[in-house]
Design an enzyme around this catalytic site. Structure first.
Site, PDB file in Angstrom:
ATOM      1  N   ILE A  28       0.835  -1.202   0.000  1.00 40.70           N
ATOM      2  CA  ILE A  28       0.000   0.000   0.000  1.00 40.70           C
ATOM      3  C   ILE A  28       0.869   1.251   0.000  1.00 40.70           C
ATOM      4  O   ILE A  28       0.624   2.194  -0.769  1.00 40.70           O
ATOM      5  CB  ILE A  28      -0.952   0.005   1.208  1.00 40.70           C
ATOM      6  CG1 ILE A  28      -1.895  -1.202   1.141  1.00 40.70           C
ATOM      7  CG2 ILE A  28      -1.749   1.305   1.261  1.00 40.70           C
ATOM      8  CD1 ILE A  28      -2.734  -1.402   2.386  1.00 40.70           C
ATOM      9  N   ARG A  81      -4.237   0.483  10.808  1.00 41.60           N
ATOM     10  CA  ARG A  81      -4.939  -0.041  11.972  1.00 41.60           C
ATOM     11  C   ARG A  81      -4.874   0.999  13.082  1.00 41.60           C
ATOM     12  O   ARG A  81      -3.838   1.647  13.278  1.00 41.60           O
ATOM     13  CB  ARG A  81      -4.313  -1.360  12.462  1.00 41.60           C
ATOM     14  CG  ARG A  81      -4.607  -2.566  11.574  1.00 41.60           C
ATOM     15  CD  ARG A  81      -6.070  -2.940  11.609  1.00 41.60           C
ATOM     16  NE  ARG A  81      -6.370  -4.141  10.827  1.00 41.60           N
ATOM     17  CZ  ARG A  81      -6.713  -4.148   9.561  1.00 41.60           C
ATOM     18  NH1 ARG A  81      -6.773  -3.001   8.884  1.00 41.60           N
ATOM     19  NH2 ARG A  81      -6.994  -5.272   8.935  1.00 41.60           N
ATOM     20  N   ASP A 111      -9.459   6.236   8.748  1.00 43.17           N
ATOM     21  CA  ASP A 111     -10.377   5.197   8.279  1.00 43.17           C
ATOM     22  C   ASP A 111     -10.512   4.090   9.316  1.00 43.17           C
ATOM     23  O   ASP A 111     -11.321   3.175   9.144  1.00 43.17           O
ATOM     24  CB  ASP A 111      -9.870   4.601   6.955  1.00 43.17           C
ATOM     25  CG  ASP A 111     -10.840   3.599   6.353  1.00 43.17           C
ATOM     26  OD1 ASP A 111     -12.049   3.920   6.301  1.00 43.17           O
ATOM     27  OD2 ASP A 111     -10.406   2.502   5.956  1.00 43.17           O
ATOM     28  N   GLU A 125     -14.247   0.404  17.031  1.00 43.07           N
ATOM     29  CA  GLU A 125     -15.133   0.100  15.908  1.00 43.07           C
ATOM     30  C   GLU A 125     -16.150  -0.979  16.297  1.00 43.07           C
ATOM     31  O   GLU A 125     -15.808  -1.921  17.013  1.00 43.07           O
ATOM     32  CB  GLU A 125     -14.316  -0.392  14.713  1.00 43.07           C
ATOM     33  CG  GLU A 125     -13.378   0.647  14.133  1.00 43.07           C
ATOM     34  CD  GLU A 125     -12.587   0.115  12.947  1.00 43.07           C
ATOM     35  OE1 GLU A 125     -12.967  -0.960  12.435  1.00 43.07           O
ATOM     36  OE2 GLU A 125     -11.605   0.755  12.550  1.00 43.07           O
ATOM     37  N   HIS A 145     -13.924   2.557   8.004  1.00 41.10           N
ATOM     38  CA  HIS A 145     -13.029   1.413   7.746  1.00 41.10           C
ATOM     39  C   HIS A 145     -13.391   0.777   6.401  1.00 41.10           C
ATOM     40  O   HIS A 145     -13.659  -0.424   6.314  1.00 41.10           O
ATOM     41  CB  HIS A 145     -13.110   0.376   8.875  1.00 41.10           C
ATOM     42  CG  HIS A 145     -11.886  -0.502   8.920  1.00 41.10           C
ATOM     43  ND1 HIS A 145     -11.434  -1.099  10.075  1.00 41.10           N
ATOM     44  CD2 HIS A 145     -11.012  -0.888   7.945  1.00 41.10           C
ATOM     45  CE1 HIS A 145     -10.349  -1.808   9.821  1.00 41.10           C
ATOM     46  NE2 HIS A 145     -10.072  -1.689   8.531  1.00 41.10           N
ATOM     47  N   GLY A 170     -11.363   1.214   3.572  1.00 39.29           N
ATOM     48  CA  GLY A 170     -10.204   1.326   2.690  1.00 39.29           C
ATOM     49  C   GLY A 170     -10.160   0.289   1.590  1.00 39.29           C
ATOM     50  O   GLY A 170      -9.809   0.589   0.451  1.00 39.29           O
ATOM     51  N   ALA A 171     -10.507  -0.954   1.920  1.00 38.13           N
ATOM     52  CA  ALA A 171     -10.437  -2.035   0.934  1.00 38.13           C
ATOM     53  C   ALA A 171     -11.732  -2.216   0.161  1.00 38.13           C
ATOM     54  O   ALA A 171     -11.831  -3.111  -0.680  1.00 38.13           O
ATOM     55  CB  ALA A 171     -10.082  -3.343   1.642  1.00 38.13           C
TER      56      ALA A 171
END
Length: 398
Positions: free
Chosen positions: A151, A232, A254, A259, A282, A284-285
């Protein structure tokens, strides 16, 4: 092979698993006690998860052989418990790299142009061009990268596209490898923080990175700098981050310390109430492109395990063992040969750590390499040599 999917998963991946000859049970939304109950009831061989946590109770509930994290990080899985039970844990590294890099730049641009605040004002019926016209711009600014995995490396060409300079730190980065990537090498995260206008974090969560971004790091950052974390939450000291925000560091996140366990739920993290913090859920992916790639990789992992017994991308095999020596046994390729050798080792109460047997062309002879925890004595070696169809036994000290 029975596969239980406990999260939302692409239809192409489900079909791919079926085409591979698997019995697929898709129950998105399973978590906690419900997941334990279903693993107990269904007895799957493979469990596929995305955000769902896999506790020791889940791992102990059935006869699982493999847990696949349909994504890169695997901190939601009790890997230590899986290792104790001989359960493989695998992931899909790199398949979401572009998606995460894109979101990181979205957060950077949002911080610079205050895009979320613009939208909120418009939806409230307010026009405030004078307020929102003030922005620094990112051209010519310095982007600092913490971590240069897949990344982090995807961030570099995107930064160049915006006319930015890039400085970076990573545990594996050297001045030479930095120069080859066209970035400026820094010897520590704090050195990156000291020169960057924008810092973006891209490290995996592990024992070495837990809380690595702390007070010392934020104190080194320039006044008014941006801090973006799409990796993370646990790699950042939460208290130090709140203090940095209070001092004027603008933040795009993110990932968060608190969470919800599933894809939806109540959210309570006071940091998002501070006006200079922007956040996403969260995600991102979470692009179609990334999820299709992750689904395809998940299918590849499960199919390889089903067809060969080998697991691509396994994360919990020992990097080293207590083996002190290796016995090399050249033998005829016949039934029972290795049984005699292993009987000699077992009778001597010596633990086998690793073993492989390589067959020569024609299947007439083979060589076995057996890694042992303690060195066998001369008498044990002689017993191995006297086993039927053994041609030669050698000892290598590791």
């Amino acid at each position: 092979m029975r596969v239980l999917i406990a999260d939302k998963f692409e239809a192409s991946g489900i079909q791919g698993l079926k085409d591979a000859g698997c019995e697929v049970l898709s129950q998105p939304g399973l978590k906690d006690d419900a997941l334990v109950a279903e693993v107990t009831r269904l007895q799957p061989d493979v469990l596929v998860v995305r955000s769902t946590k896999v506790s020791e109770a889940v791992l102990a509930a059935g006869a699982l052989k493999l847990v696949v994290r349909a994504g890169a990080g695997y901190n939601t899985i009790d890997v230590a418990a899986a290792s104790r039970r001989g359960i493989y844990v695998s992931n899909c590294p790199g398949k979401n790299s572009i998606a995460v890099a894109e979101l990181a730049f979205g957060l950077i641009l949002s911080l610079d142009r205050r895009i979320p605040d613009n939208v909120a004002a418009l939806r409230e019926g307010k026009w405030n061009k004078g307020e929102f016209s003030r922005a620094r711009g990112v051209f010519g600014r310095t982007l600092g990268l913490i971590g240069l995995g897949q990344i982090g490396r995807e961030m570099i060409p995107r930064a160049r596209g915006f006319g930015m300079q890039v400085v970076a730190w990573s545990r594996s980065l050297t001045p030479e490898s930095a120069a080859a990537m066209g970035v400026e090498y820094k010897a520590s995260p704090e050195e990156v923080a000291a020169v960057a206008d924008i810092v973006s974090v891209h490290v995996a969560l592990n024992a070495q990175t837990l809380g690595m971004i702390g007070a010392k790091f934020f104190e080194a950052m320039r006044p008014g700098a941006f801090f973006v974390n799409t990796s993370r939450a646990e790699v950042v000291d939460a208290a130090a981050l709140r203090e940095a925000v209070a001092r004027g560091i603008r933040v795009g996140l993110d990932v968060f310390a608190n969470e919800p366990a599933g894809s939806a739920g109540e959210f309570a993290d006071d940091i998002v109430k501070q006006g200079v913090v922007y956040g996403t859920h969260h995600i991102g992916a979470s692009t179609d492109q990334a999820q299709e790639a992750i689904a395809a990789e998940t299918v590849r992992i499960v199919k390889a395990f089903k067809d060969t017994g080998k697991v691509p991308n396994v994360v919990n095999l020992a990097k080293s063992t207590p083996a002190t020596c290796a016995v090399v046994v050249r033998h005829l390729d016949r039934p029972g040969v290795l049984a005699g050798v292993l009987d000699a080792i077992s009778n001597a109460r010596i633990n086998v750590q690793e073993m492989e047997n390589i067959v020569f062309e024609g299947a007439e002879a083979a060589v076995a390499r057996i890694h042992l925890e303690t060195e066998p004595g001369a008498e044990v070696l002689e017993r191995m040599r006297s086993a039927a169809d053994v041609l030669e036994v050698g000892l290598i000290r590791l």
